[in-house]
Motif scaffolding. Sequence first.
Motif, PDB file in Angstrom:
ATOM      1  N   GLY A 553       0.798  -1.223   0.000  1.00 39.62           N
ATOM      2  CA  GLY A 553       0.000   0.000   0.000  1.00 39.62           C
ATOM      3  C   GLY A 553       0.824   1.263   0.000  1.00 39.62           C
ATOM      4  N   ARG A 554       2.143   1.115  -0.225  1.00 38.13           N
ATOM      5  CA  ARG A 554       3.024   2.286  -0.159  1.00 38.13           C
ATOM      6  C   ARG A 554       3.840   2.455  -1.430  1.00 38.13           C
ATOM      7  N   GLY A 555       3.304   1.986  -2.521  1.00 34.35           N
ATOM      8  CA  GLY A 555       3.984   2.119  -3.796  1.00 34.35           C
ATOM      9  C   GLY A 555       3.083   1.678  -4.926  1.00 34.35           C
ATOM     10  N   GLU A 556       3.590   1.722  -6.140  1.00 31.97           N
ATOM     11  CA  GLU A 556       2.853   1.285  -7.317  1.00 31.97           C
ATOM     12  C   GLU A 556       3.548   0.083  -7.930  1.00 31.97           C
ATOM     13  N   CYS A 557       2.706  -0.838  -8.391  1.00 32.31           N
ATOM     14  CA  CYS A 557       3.239  -2.033  -9.029  1.00 32.31           C
ATOM     15  C   CYS A 557       3.360  -1.777 -10.523  1.00 32.31           C
ATOM     16  N   SER A 558       4.575  -1.692 -10.996  1.00 33.64           N
ATOM     17  CA  SER A 558       4.814  -1.514 -12.423  1.00 33.64           C
ATOM     18  C   SER A 558       5.248  -2.860 -12.989  1.00 33.64           C
ATOM     19  N   CYS A 559       4.262  -3.595 -13.461  1.00 30.59           N
ATOM     20  CA  CYS A 559       4.463  -4.948 -14.000  1.00 30.59           C
ATOM     21  C   CYS A 559       4.980  -5.893 -12.938  1.00 30.59           C
ATOM     22  N   ASN A 560       6.251  -6.002 -12.748  1.00 33.28           N
ATOM     23  CA  ASN A 560       6.755  -7.009 -11.814  1.00 33.28           C
ATOM     24  C   ASN A 560       7.618  -6.435 -10.701  1.00 33.28           C
ATOM     25  N   GLN A 561       7.595  -5.123 -10.509  1.00 32.85           N
ATOM     26  CA  GLN A 561       8.357  -4.574  -9.402  1.00 32.85           C
ATOM     27  C   GLN A 561       7.621  -3.384  -8.792  1.00 32.85           C
ATOM     28  N   CYS A 562       7.899  -3.161  -7.505  1.00 32.20           N
ATOM     29  CA  CYS A 562       7.272  -2.068  -6.779  1.00 32.20           C
ATOM     30  C   CYS A 562       8.107  -0.798  -6.910  1.00 32.20           C
ATOM     31  N   LEU A 563       7.431   0.282  -7.207  1.00 28.98           N
ATOM     32  CA  LEU A 563       8.050   1.606  -7.160  1.00 28.98           C
ATOM     33  C   LEU A 563       7.488   2.301  -5.928  1.00 28.98           C
ATOM     34  N   CYS A 564       8.334   2.519  -4.943  1.00 35.09           N
ATOM     35  CA  CYS A 564       7.879   3.015  -3.644  1.00 35.09           C
ATOM     36  C   CYS A 564       7.645   4.522  -3.681  1.00 35.09           C
ATOM     37  N   TYR A 565       6.611   4.926  -2.947  1.00 36.09           N
ATOM     38  CA  TYR A 565       6.338   6.349  -2.833  1.00 36.09           C
ATOM     39  C   TYR A 565       7.425   7.030  -2.017  1.00 36.09           C
ATOM     40  N   GLU A 566       7.633   8.309  -2.286  1.00 35.59           N
ATOM     41  CA  GLU A 566       8.450   9.112  -1.394  1.00 35.59           C
ATOM     42  C   GLU A 566       7.575   9.578  -0.246  1.00 35.59           C
ATOM     43  N   SER A 567       8.162   9.770   0.911  1.00 32.45           N
ATOM     44  CA  SER A 567       7.410  10.167   2.086  1.00 32.45           C
ATOM     45  C   SER A 567       8.148  11.265   2.821  1.00 32.45           C
ATOM     46  N   GLU A 568       7.387  12.205   3.351  1.00 33.19           N
ATOM     47  CA  GLU A 568       7.977  13.262   4.171  1.00 33.19           C
ATOM     48  C   GLU A 568       8.443  12.717   5.512  1.00 33.19           C
ATOM     49  N   PHE A 569       7.939  11.537   5.899  1.00 32.99           N
ATOM     50  CA  PHE A 569       8.308  10.979   7.189  1.00 32.99           C
ATOM     51  C   PHE A 569       9.707  10.356   7.165  1.00 32.99           C
ATOM     52  N   GLY A 570      10.138   9.901   6.014  1.00 34.21           N
ATOM     53  CA  GLY A 570      11.428   9.234   5.906  1.00 34.21           C
ATOM     54  C   GLY A 570      11.528   8.452   4.606  1.00 34.21           C
ATOM     55  N   HIS A 571      12.316   7.385   4.627  1.00 28.27           N
ATOM     56  CA  HIS A 571      12.606   6.611   3.424  1.00 28.27           C
ATOM     57  C   HIS A 571      11.815   5.308   3.430  1.00 28.27           C
ATOM     58  N   ILE A 572      11.089   5.016   2.337  1.00 31.05           N
ATOM     59  CA  ILE A 572      10.359   3.758   2.157  1.00 31.05           C
ATOM     60  C   ILE A 572      11.134   2.924   1.144  1.00 31.05           C
ATOM     61  N   TYR A 573      11.358   1.654   1.454  1.00 29.47           N
ATOM     62  CA  TYR A 573      12.156   0.819   0.561  1.00 29.47           C
ATOM     63  C   TYR A 573      11.778  -0.653   0.766  1.00 29.47           C
ATOM     64  N   GLY A 574      12.514  -1.519   0.112  1.00 30.56           N
ATOM     65  CA  GLY A 574      12.240  -2.946   0.183  1.00 30.56           C
ATOM     66  C   GLY A 574      11.576  -3.435  -1.090  1.00 30.56           C
ATOM     67  N   PRO A 575      11.687  -4.732  -1.410  1.00 27.83           N
ATOM     68  CA  PRO A 575      11.099  -5.261  -2.644  1.00 27.83           C
ATOM     69  C   PRO A 575       9.588  -5.096  -2.710  1.00 27.83           C
ATOM     70  N   PHE A 576       8.940  -4.982  -1.538  1.00 30.85           N
ATOM     71  CA  PHE A 576       7.492  -4.776  -1.508  1.00 30.85           C
ATOM     72  C   PHE A 576       7.141  -3.447  -0.817  1.00 30.85           C
ATOM     73  N   CYS A 577       8.104  -2.535  -0.737  1.00 24.77           N
ATOM     74  CA  CYS A 577       7.924  -1.253  -0.036  1.00 24.77           C
ATOM     75  C   CYS A 577       7.487  -1.492   1.402  1.00 24.77           C
TER      76      CYS A 577
END
Length: 647
Positions: A553-577
């Motif tokens: 719920g913190r990124g967009e699925c572009s075919c086969n990978q997650c593109l994580c949203y940027e956040s003012e709270f900090g850094h979101i990362y990981g293969p599934f955000c």
Amino acid sequence: MEPILFSLAEGLNLCTSGSATSCEECLLIHPKCAWCSKEDFSSTKSITSRCDFLQNLIANGCAGAIENPSSSISVVRNVPLSSKGSGQSHLDVTQITPQKVALNLRPGLLGLVLVFFEDVLKGSKKSVIWILMCAGSSLLTVPNLCVRAGDRTSFRVQVRQVEDYPVDLYYLMDLSLSMNDDLDNIRNLGTKLAEEMRKLTSNFRLGFGSFVDKNISPFSYTAPRYQNNPCIGYKLFPSCVPSFGFRHLLSLTDKVDRFNEEVQKQKVSRNRDAPEGGFDAILQAAVCKEKIGWRKEASHLLVFTTDDVPHIALDGKLGGLVQPHDGQCHLNEANEYSASSQLDYPSLALLGEKLAENNIHLIFAVTKSHYMLYKNFTTLIPGTTVEILHKDSKNIIELIVKAYNSIRSKVELTVWDSPEDIGLTFTATCQDGLSYPGLRKCGDLKIGDTVSFEVAVEARSCPAEATSHSFTIKPAGFRDTLEVAVTYSCLCGCTGRAAPASGKCSGNGTYACGLCDCRPGYLGARCQCEEGASGELHHALCREAEGKPLCSGRGECSCNQCLCYESEFGHIYGPFCECDDFSCARYKGVLCSGRSLPSLVPCASWQRENRPKMGKVAGMECAGNVPCFWRSLCSLSFPYGNEEGEI
């Protein structure tokens, strides 16, 4: 649960936190939010928010491709204020300027978005609340946390009570039995009143009407023996005329002798209960404007004289009248109120509406014992004043002149037909030169004085496409108005340049504002993936586990990978955000007591005095590298440090 509030000054970005997925959604968040329509603005590893503050978009390389409309105003008609009223045609007399303006407003959303992060600490809960937007209005009760919604624009309105303005005065008299001595004292009222009023205006006209009450039981005597003389058998006054609801006796005229003649013809009547039917008469005098003779170019005064209380709406049920008053004129050929025995008495709201529609100032001239009741009525009926009438009406001329001067000494703006999604704020600048925020009236004015009002307008939402609205600003009791036409800036310019079946969208979608809107059956940032078996596989690769949301719920699925949203709270990362560096609990405002956990660390490195601390992290064995720390890992597996610094 103890809330901790973070104000906007601490860096919260409303635009990026709003999760806008289109240019139009972005512009609704806040007037300071802008949208980048540049094609290559997003990177492949994260989604740089296209919705951001203007300066941020420029700094991130989007200059020249930014959608950021603002509210605007144009003055359509602006005739200067007049200095005098009489001696000109009514079309030449202007008491308000401008007369028409056109607004184009950029709306904004109103709402309170609260994001809760709950962390477990020794059986108690503490919440961190991030305020993203004000709720319900443009002001929030918590100081320094207010965010205005729509993009506000303002304009100035000037109003002047011009000198020597024409006056129409209609005298409406209670002719119930108790007013007999008053009738004797006003038989030459027309001549004396005209002399006094002509000191104030050279263009004065006078009219006359009377009332008693509905001629039905229980309001009047209806037995056969009382039909022609309801006073029969009454020793103090054995002869009077039958009761009636309202009679219009003299249309407005400058021949004041005719007023005296009509008054001298009148005789009192007798009704059964104490209250009178005066409100029936007021409404007919207001809406029967052709028969009464109200002029468009004159100030309208309706003087209502009585020594008792009025019947109001629902009292008619006592006589079997259940049909509410329709607010229409019901004068017959004899100029008598023909619906008196069919319609209920009018309500205060209906009276106020009809008086305002016809620009009529109502003057209650009532005896002292009923002054407070009618004083309360004036708070419910705008543009109304009340004065104390002596029991024999000897002070009526002084009363009328005083009331007229009181009316001319104040200006109050009213708003008609304002759309629900429009917010208005007034600031009055009166004769003392001071500004009064929140006020739309000025008092203690002299004839010829000019006052001004700053009117701020904002739109709270976008109406249906291609919708326009209008509303009217009008000084109470004036015929002059300011018409305000409103259109809405709800669509982005780049939306109008949308390209269907664009090559930028692999021919499978419409390209607009830097994004692809894929046709059914296609997905991906460039619509490059096809739904079906393969499409489900692509989606599955963006889920941490079956049933979990795409990209946590913190990124967009572009075919086969997650593109994580940027956040003012900090850094979101990981293969599934699924990972971030801000969700752990805080101690004294410091994340993880200041001992932050790297994204990939061996468990053995988390120790104190070279001793292993734990064998498992978030339910996983510590052998090898521990995956990036999970939301609430600090609170679940590494409790808050105490004052000695333990982890």
